[in-house]
Design a protein around this motif. Structure first.
Motif, PDB file in Angstrom:
ATOM      1  N   MET A  45      27.919  33.337  36.397  1.00  0.00           N
ATOM      2  CA  MET A  45      28.274  34.725  36.695  1.00  0.00           C
ATOM      3  C   MET A  45      27.557  35.240  37.943  1.00  0.00           C
ATOM      4  O   MET A  45      28.127  35.997  38.726  1.00  0.00           O
ATOM      5  N   LYS A  46      26.317  34.828  38.143  1.00  0.00           N
ATOM      6  CA  LYS A  46      25.574  35.269  39.325  1.00  0.00           C
ATOM      7  C   LYS A  46      26.270  34.777  40.591  1.00  0.00           C
ATOM      8  O   LYS A  46      26.434  35.524  41.556  1.00  0.00           O
ATOM      9  N   GLN A  47      26.715  33.533  40.589  1.00  0.00           N
ATOM     10  CA  GLN A  47      27.409  32.955  41.734  1.00  0.00           C
ATOM     11  C   GLN A  47      28.759  33.648  41.961  1.00  0.00           C
ATOM     12  O   GLN A  47      29.148  33.906  43.093  1.00  0.00           O
ATOM     13  N   ARG A  48      29.476  33.969  40.881  1.00  0.00           N
ATOM     14  CA  ARG A  48      30.773  34.656  41.012  1.00  0.00           C
ATOM     15  C   ARG A  48      30.595  36.029  41.641  1.00  0.00           C
ATOM     16  O   ARG A  48      31.372  36.440  42.493  1.00  0.00           O
ATOM     17  N   ARG A  49      29.555  36.760  41.208  1.00  0.00           N
ATOM     18  CA  ARG A  49      29.311  38.087  41.771  1.00  0.00           C
ATOM     19  C   ARG A  49      28.931  37.987  43.245  1.00  0.00           C
ATOM     20  O   ARG A  49      29.353  38.798  44.070  1.00  0.00           O
ATOM     21  N   TRP A  50      28.091  37.012  43.588  1.00  0.00           N
ATOM     22  CA  TRP A  50      27.667  36.813  44.968  1.00  0.00           C
ATOM     23  C   TRP A  50      28.868  36.476  45.848  1.00  0.00           C
ATOM     24  O   TRP A  50      29.020  37.002  46.950  1.00  0.00           O
ATOM     25  N   THR A  51      29.728  35.611  45.373  1.00  0.00           N
ATOM     26  CA  THR A  51      30.925  35.241  46.124  1.00  0.00           C
ATOM     27  C   THR A  51      31.848  36.446  46.313  1.00  0.00           C
ATOM     28  O   THR A  51      32.403  36.646  47.403  1.00  0.00           O
ATOM     29  N   ALA A  52      32.000  37.247  45.272  1.00  0.00           N
ATOM     30  CA  ALA A  52      32.841  38.438  45.381  1.00  0.00           C
ATOM     31  C   ALA A  52      32.271  39.415  46.403  1.00  0.00           C
ATOM     32  O   ALA A  52      33.008  39.995  47.210  1.00  0.00           O
ATOM     33  N   ALA A  53      30.951  39.600  46.389  1.00  0.00           N
ATOM     34  CA  ALA A  53      30.316  40.502  47.355  1.00  0.00           C
ATOM     35  C   ALA A  53      30.489  39.979  48.776  1.00  0.00           C
ATOM     36  O   ALA A  53      30.758  40.756  49.707  1.00  0.00           O
ATOM     37  N   LEU A  54      30.336  38.682  48.969  1.00  0.00           N
ATOM     38  CA  LEU A  54      30.537  38.094  50.299  1.00  0.00           C
ATOM     39  C   LEU A  54      31.980  38.236  50.762  1.00  0.00           C
ATOM     40  O   LEU A  54      32.230  38.484  51.943  1.00  0.00           O
ATOM     41  N   ASN A  55      32.936  38.088  49.847  1.00  0.00           N
ATOM     42  CA  ASN A  55      34.344  38.258  50.211  1.00  0.00           C
ATOM     43  C   ASN A  55      34.630  39.683  50.658  1.00  0.00           C
ATOM     44  O   ASN A  55      35.362  39.900  51.628  1.00  0.00           O
ATOM     45  N   VAL A  56      34.060  40.665  49.977  1.00  0.00           N
ATOM     46  CA  VAL A  56      34.255  42.060  50.365  1.00  0.00           C
ATOM     47  C   VAL A  56      33.628  42.307  51.738  1.00  0.00           C
ATOM     48  O   VAL A  56      34.238  42.932  52.622  1.00  0.00           O
ATOM     49  N   ALA A  57      32.398  41.811  51.930  1.00  0.00           N
ATOM     50  CA  ALA A  57      31.720  41.998  53.215  1.00  0.00           C
ATOM     51  C   ALA A  57      32.495  41.323  54.352  1.00  0.00           C
ATOM     52  O   ALA A  57      32.619  41.878  55.448  1.00  0.00           O
ATOM     53  N   ALA A  58      33.026  40.138  54.087  1.00  0.00           N
ATOM     54  CA  ALA A  58      33.795  39.433  55.112  1.00  0.00           C
ATOM     55  C   ALA A  58      35.085  40.190  55.450  1.00  0.00           C
ATOM     56  O   ALA A  58      35.473  40.263  56.625  1.00  0.00           O
ATOM     57  N   SER A  59      35.724  40.765  54.459  1.00  0.00           N
ATOM     58  CA  SER A  59      36.940  41.541  54.713  1.00  0.00           C
ATOM     59  C   SER A  59      36.645  42.771  55.564  1.00  0.00           C
ATOM     60  O   SER A  59      37.393  43.092  56.495  1.00  0.00           O
TER      61      SER A  59
END
Length: 122
Positions: free
Chosen positions: A86-100
């Motif tokens: 779950m920690k990795q999923r949240r981190w990936t989601a945050a990075l995707n938002v930042a990249a967008s």
């Protein structure tokens, strides 16, 4: 045999709720919501588990359940859901938002520069 099936389904349901955040009244509804989050083979296994749960309540239909396939489906679902971090999923989601956001800002900056160049201001 039926309590084992209900126990297995309850265990998978709890993992779906915990790992993927899928809340629903029934296991079948959870499986339907989980479709886009899971690989195709695991979806098939979860659908089989949901069908077996509905058959488990009727003693005559209970004999139609393929127990080795049910156990394999349960093992596959446990193995996949246990490895979700779950920690990795949240981190990936945050990075995707930042990249967008960064991509949108970059495109806006490029568009502003192109317009300024065309008007002769730069």
């Amino acid at each position: 045999m039926a309590p084992d099936i209900h126990k297995q389904v309850a265990e998978i349901s709890a993992l779906l709720r915990q790992k993927l955040g899928l809340r629903a009244r029934t296991f079948q509804a959870q499986v339907h919501k989980a479709r886009r989050f899971l690989p195709r083979a695991l979806r098939r296994d979860l659908i089989y588990l949901a069908q077996a749960e509905s058959l488990a309540d009727n003693p005559k239909l209970q004999r139609m359940i393929d127990m080795p396939r049910l156990d394999a489906a349960h093992r596959n679902a446990l193995a996949y859901l246990d490895q979700i971090d779950m920690k990795q999923r949240r981190w990936t989601a945050a990075l995707n938002v930042a990249a967008s956001i960064a991509f949108g800002l970059l495109l806006t900056a490029i568009l502003v520069i192109v317009v300024l160049v065309q008007r002769g201001l730069v």
